[in-house]
Design an enzyme around this catalytic site. Structure first.
Site, PDB file in Angstrom:
ATOM      1  N   ASN A   1       8.175 -11.089  24.195  1.00 15.63           N
ATOM      2  CA  ASN A   1       9.575 -11.240  23.758  1.00 15.63           C
ATOM      3  C   ASN A   1      10.339 -12.068  24.935  1.00 15.63           C
ATOM      4  O   ASN A   1      10.263 -11.464  26.053  1.00 15.63           O
ATOM      5  CB  ASN A   1      10.073  -9.843  23.399  1.00 15.63           C
ATOM      6  CG  ASN A   1      11.489 -10.000  22.978  1.00 15.63           C
ATOM      7  OD1 ASN A   1      12.184 -10.721  23.565  1.00 15.63           O
ATOM      8  ND2 ASN A   1      11.744  -9.323  22.130  1.00 15.63           N
TER       9      ASN A   1
ATOM     10  N   HIS B   1      15.090 -12.077  26.964  1.00 11.63           N
ATOM     11  CA  HIS B   1      15.862 -12.112  28.167  1.00 11.63           C
ATOM     12  C   HIS B   1      15.968 -13.256  29.117  1.00 11.63           C
ATOM     13  O   HIS B   1      16.681 -13.303  29.944  1.00 11.63           O
ATOM     14  CB  HIS B   1      15.608 -10.641  28.881  1.00 11.63           C
ATOM     15  CG  HIS B   1      16.122  -9.677  28.262  1.00 11.63           C
ATOM     16  ND1 HIS B   1      17.146  -9.143  27.720  1.00 11.63           N
ATOM     17  CD2 HIS B   1      15.284  -8.460  27.749  1.00 11.63           C
ATOM     18  CE1 HIS B   1      17.313  -8.134  26.977  1.00 11.63           C
ATOM     19  NE2 HIS B   1      16.131  -7.565  26.901  1.00 11.63           N
TER      20      HIS B   1
ATOM     21  N   HIS C   1      14.513 -12.244  18.983  1.00 10.84           N
ATOM     22  CA  HIS C   1      15.139 -11.612  18.155  1.00 10.84           C
ATOM     23  C   HIS C   1      16.599 -12.318  18.111  1.00 10.84           C
ATOM     24  O   HIS C   1      17.201 -12.690  18.921  1.00 10.84           O
ATOM     25  CB  HIS C   1      15.538 -10.242  18.659  1.00 10.84           C
ATOM     26  CG  HIS C   1      16.585  -9.251  17.699  1.00 10.84           C
ATOM     27  ND1 HIS C   1      16.687  -8.030  18.049  1.00 10.84           N
ATOM     28  CD2 HIS C   1      17.055  -9.550  16.637  1.00 10.84           C
ATOM     29  CE1 HIS C   1      17.453  -7.542  17.103  1.00 10.84           C
ATOM     30  NE2 HIS C   1      17.705  -8.507  16.094  1.00 10.84           N
TER      31      HIS C   1
ATOM     32  N   ARG D   1      19.876 -12.380  16.926  1.00  8.58           N
ATOM     33  CA  ARG D   1      20.811 -11.484  16.469  1.00  8.58           C
ATOM     34  C   ARG D   1      22.061 -12.173  15.881  1.00  8.58           C
ATOM     35  O   ARG D   1      22.268 -13.476  16.011  1.00  8.58           O
ATOM     36  CB  ARG D   1      21.429 -10.631  17.899  1.00  8.58           C
ATOM     37  CG  ARG D   1      20.428  -9.763  18.339  1.00  8.58           C
ATOM     38  CD  ARG D   1      21.008  -8.881  19.378  1.00  8.58           C
ATOM     39  NE  ARG D   1      20.512  -7.656  19.834  1.00  8.58           N
ATOM     40  CZ  ARG D   1      20.468  -6.589  19.289  1.00  8.58           C
ATOM     41  NH1 ARG D   1      21.808  -6.207  18.470  1.00  8.58           N
ATOM     42  NH2 ARG D   1      20.015  -5.527  19.567  1.00  8.58           N
TER      43      ARG D   1
ATOM     44  N   ARG E   1      23.642 -13.094  20.937  1.00 10.73           N
ATOM     45  CA  ARG E   1      24.051 -12.836  22.116  1.00 10.73           C
ATOM     46  C   ARG E   1      22.875 -13.430  23.384  1.00 10.73           C
ATOM     47  O   ARG E   1      23.118 -13.453  24.456  1.00 10.73           O
ATOM     48  CB  ARG E   1      24.008 -11.295  22.501  1.00 10.73           C
ATOM     49  CG  ARG E   1      22.659 -10.603  22.469  1.00 10.73           C
ATOM     50  CD  ARG E   1      23.119  -9.197  22.675  1.00 10.73           C
ATOM     51  NE  ARG E   1      23.677  -8.245  21.814  1.00 10.73           N
ATOM     52  CZ  ARG E   1      23.833  -6.986  21.718  1.00 10.73           C
ATOM     53  NH1 ARG E   1      22.960  -6.280  22.566  1.00 10.73           N
ATOM     54  NH2 ARG E   1      24.628  -6.568  20.692  1.00 10.73           N
TER      55      ARG E   1
ATOM     56  N   GLU F   1      12.316 -11.465  15.393  1.00  7.31           N
ATOM     57  CA  GLU F   1      12.919 -10.022  14.913  1.00  7.31           C
ATOM     58  C   GLU F   1      14.226 -10.287  14.264  1.00  7.31           C
ATOM     59  O   GLU F   1      14.882 -11.225  14.889  1.00  7.31           O
ATOM     60  CB  GLU F   1      13.144  -9.234  16.266  1.00  7.31           C
ATOM     61  CG  GLU F   1      11.992  -8.575  16.639  1.00  7.31           C
ATOM     62  CD  GLU F   1      12.141  -7.809  18.023  1.00  7.31           C
ATOM     63  OE1 GLU F   1      13.372  -7.514  18.241  1.00  7.31           O
ATOM     64  OE2 GLU F   1      11.322  -7.673  18.824  1.00  7.31           O
TER      65      GLU F   1
ATOM     66  N   THR G   1      17.668  -2.884  20.742  1.00  9.35           N
ATOM     67  CA  THR G   1      17.528  -2.019  19.458  1.00  9.35           C
ATOM     68  C   THR G   1      17.266  -0.591  19.854  1.00  9.35           C
ATOM     69  O   THR G   1      16.404  -0.216  20.629  1.00  9.35           O
ATOM     70  CB  THR G   1      16.357  -2.435  18.749  1.00  9.35           C
ATOM     71  OG1 THR G   1      16.131  -4.036  18.791  1.00  9.35           O
ATOM     72  CG2 THR G   1      16.035  -2.149  17.433  1.00  9.35           C
TER      73      THR G   1
ATOM     74  N   GLU H   1       5.938  -1.745  12.919  1.00 14.97           N
ATOM     75  CA  GLU H   1       5.675  -1.726  14.562  1.00 14.97           C
ATOM     76  C   GLU H   1       6.276  -0.306  14.770  1.00 14.97           C
ATOM     77  O   GLU H   1       7.246   0.020  14.769  1.00 14.97           O
ATOM     78  CB  GLU H   1       6.502  -2.846  15.099  1.00 14.97           C
ATOM     79  CG  GLU H   1       6.575  -2.813  16.536  1.00 14.97           C
ATOM     80  CD  GLU H   1       7.557  -4.052  17.311  1.00 14.97           C
ATOM     81  OE1 GLU H   1       7.667  -5.205  16.660  1.00 14.97           O
ATOM     82  OE2 GLU H   1       8.161  -3.755  18.304  1.00 14.97           O
TER      83      GLU H   1
ATOM     84  N   HIS I   1       8.449  -1.789  22.461  1.00 14.20           N
ATOM     85  CA  HIS I   1       9.658  -1.201  22.955  1.00 14.20           C
ATOM     86  C   HIS I   1       9.789  -0.432  24.331  1.00 14.20           C
ATOM     87  O   HIS I   1       9.301   0.696  24.229  1.00 14.20           O
ATOM     88  CB  HIS I   1      10.827  -0.645  22.054  1.00 14.20           C
ATOM     89  CG  HIS I   1      12.249  -0.852  22.252  1.00 14.20           C
ATOM     90  ND1 HIS I   1      12.778  -0.484  23.271  1.00 14.20           N
ATOM     91  CD2 HIS I   1      13.159  -1.715  21.561  1.00 14.20           C
ATOM     92  CE1 HIS I   1      14.181  -0.875  23.228  1.00 14.20           C
ATOM     93  NE2 HIS I   1      14.310  -1.571  22.387  1.00 14.20           N
TER      94      HIS I   1
HETATM   95  N1  PXP Z   1       9.938  -4.459  19.553  1.00 15.25           N
HETATM   96  C1  PXP Z   1      11.122  -4.606  18.672  1.00 15.25           C
HETATM   97  C2  PXP Z   1      11.386  -4.188  17.680  1.00 15.25           C
HETATM   98  C3  PXP Z   1      12.293  -4.745  19.890  1.00 15.25           C
HETATM   99  O1  PXP Z   1      13.749  -4.722  19.405  1.00 15.25           O
HETATM  100  C4  PXP Z   1      12.176  -4.985  21.184  1.00 15.25           C
HETATM  101  C5  PXP Z   1      13.437  -5.418  21.977  1.00 15.25           C
HETATM  102  O2  PXP Z   1      13.872  -6.645  21.379  1.00 15.25           O
HETATM  103  C6  PXP Z   1      10.694  -5.005  21.828  1.00 15.25           C
HETATM  104  C7  PXP Z   1       9.819  -4.752  20.954  1.00 15.25           C
HETATM  105  C8  PXP Z   1      10.643  -5.232  23.412  1.00 15.25           C
HETATM  106  O3  PXP Z   1      11.079  -4.422  23.916  1.00 15.25           O
HETATM  107  P1  PXP Z   1      11.055  -4.363  25.636  1.00 15.25           P
HETATM  108  O4  PXP Z   1      12.135  -5.833  25.797  1.00 15.25           O
HETATM  109  O5  PXP Z   1      11.802  -3.210  25.928  1.00 15.25           O
HETATM  110  O6  PXP Z   1       9.916  -4.798  25.890  1.00 15.25           O
END
Ligand code: PXP
Length: 390
Positions: free
Chosen positions: A154, A157, A190, A192, A196, A217, A248, A298, A338
């Protein structure tokens, strides 16, 4: 004709997937030209196999596998294979392999006995049986029946840092390409409602440049649903979205909004997009996801990652492992994610029924210190090694 697999033990810490074993057993039967026969596989504990060992072979103590051929039977019965999951788990640890991989080996070994092979009849036969076993196991692994867990990254960030300055760098599109070059099996973003981090421009460019798989996402809201339908990523993951949350928070309440979510799934499915539901590891949510036609779930690993002591973490882990098997046995494909980091990932990656992990924050954080390429490679190594070795 059929393979019947009965689980007859009460060992709550040993999670196995009946479905995975059945799949491997059916493959082995086809490969050995006995798919038209019946086979019964019984999974027991040490106490039960020790009793059978004593009763039928006059040998004391437990063993890993026993085969009871029924070759003279009128009904194309191959016979019974009895496996002690308790012994199998101990042996898997010693051999540094997964429980499922070892169970598959025991199954192969037991089946070859039923087919008349015997390593106790002399060295020549023992070598021939061993060679055949190795050949079957290697081929079975190459068919993808024992999948290795994939790492999807992901890159939200990267966009968070970019947006902090309101300029164009760092670019999540470039970051996604680096992740793929370092071995990521997929890219997750994601989009949103409040944009953001990831923006519309990012998803459009990512759709054009991602070489692996794009997982979008999203909350199930009208505007984003339309963007997804236009974009056609390989898959979407439906998540709950609250404007005030930092990330999330909990899983999606699928059971509480089945009608609405079923409609979104139908729209995506029609457009050829697979749908995953981001849920807490709970039977109710798994069943609801299955009922409304999701392809994947997931499992939310946040509570496991945030646990403040070993006992809490173990409990959360058990819930994830059991939920993964439950979903898998229902026919759902299973991802997880997550909060996973360089310490917490390995145990989750070792769960055989989990196909893919979605990890963001920990990798992007590490990238600040060691570079993105190295951060990805280090996480990929953890995931690959854990999915092969317990
Ligand atoms: N899975 C989902 C559904 C999420 O919303 C996120 C956060 O965007 C992640 C995985 C990844 O989480 P992390 O950034 O904490 O690894």
């Amino acid at each position: 004709m059929s393979v019947d697999c009965t689980i007859n033990y009460d060992l709550p810490d040993l999670h196995i997937s009946r479905q995975l074993l059945l799949r491997n057993a059916n493959w082995l039967m086809r490969k050995n030209n006995v798919a038209d026969h019946n086979l019964s596989v019984l999974l027991v504990d040490d106490e039960e196999i020790a009793w059978l060992n004593k009763h039928y072979r006059k040998i004391s103590g437990p063993t890993n596998v026993l085969s009871f051929p029924l070759s003279e039977s009128l009904f194309s019965e191959l016979g019974d294979i009895v496996i002690s999951v308790e012994t199998a788990a101990r042996e898997a640890k010693e051999k540094k392999t997964t429980l499922h991989a070892h169970l598959t080996w025991l199954l192969t070994h037991g089946l070859l006995h039923l087919l008349g092979h015997d390593h106790e009849r002399g060295e020549k036969e023992a070598i021939a049986m061993w060679d055949l076993e190795q050949k079957l196991i290697t081929e079975l692994q190459n068919t993808g029946s024992n999948p290795m867990t994939h790492l999807a990254i992901n890159v939200d960030h990267v966009a968070t840092v970019r947006n902090a300055r309101g300029i164009t760098e760092p670019d999540p599109v470039t970051a996604a390409a680096i992740c793929e070059l370092a071995g990521a099996a997929g890219i997750v973003v994601h989009l949103r409602e409040d944009r953001r981090h990831i923006k519309d421009r990012d998803v459009i460019l990512l759709r054009q440049t991602i070489k692996t798989r794009m997982n979008l996402e999203m909350g199930a809201n009208k505007e984003i649903i339309q963007i997804a339908l236009d974009l056609k990523p390989e898959m979407v993951t439906l998540v709950p979205e609250k404007r005030k949350e930092l990330t999330t928070e909990g899983g999606l309440n699928v059971a509480g909004q089945k009608k609405k979510l079923a409609k979104t799934i139908a729209q995506m499915t029609k457009a050829g997009i697979a749908v995953s539901m981001f849920i807490d590891p709970e039977s109710k949510q798994i069943q609801a996801s299955h009922d409304i036609g999701a392809t994947y779930v997931e499992l939310h690993t946040g509570r496991y990652c945030d646990a403040t002591n070993d006992s809490e973490r173990n409990n959360e882990y058990k819930m994830i492992a059991a939920s993964a098997d439950e979903a898998y046995e229902m026919g759902l494909r299973v991802n997880a994610g997550h909060g996973l980091d360089y310490q917490t990932t390995s145990r989750i990656a070792a769960i055989d029924t989990i196909e893919e992990l979605s990890i963001g924050h920990a990798i992007i954080t590490r990238a600040v210190y060691v570079g993105l390429d190295q951060a990805v490679r280090e996480m990929k190594k953890i995931v690959s090694e854990a999915s092969m070795i317990v």
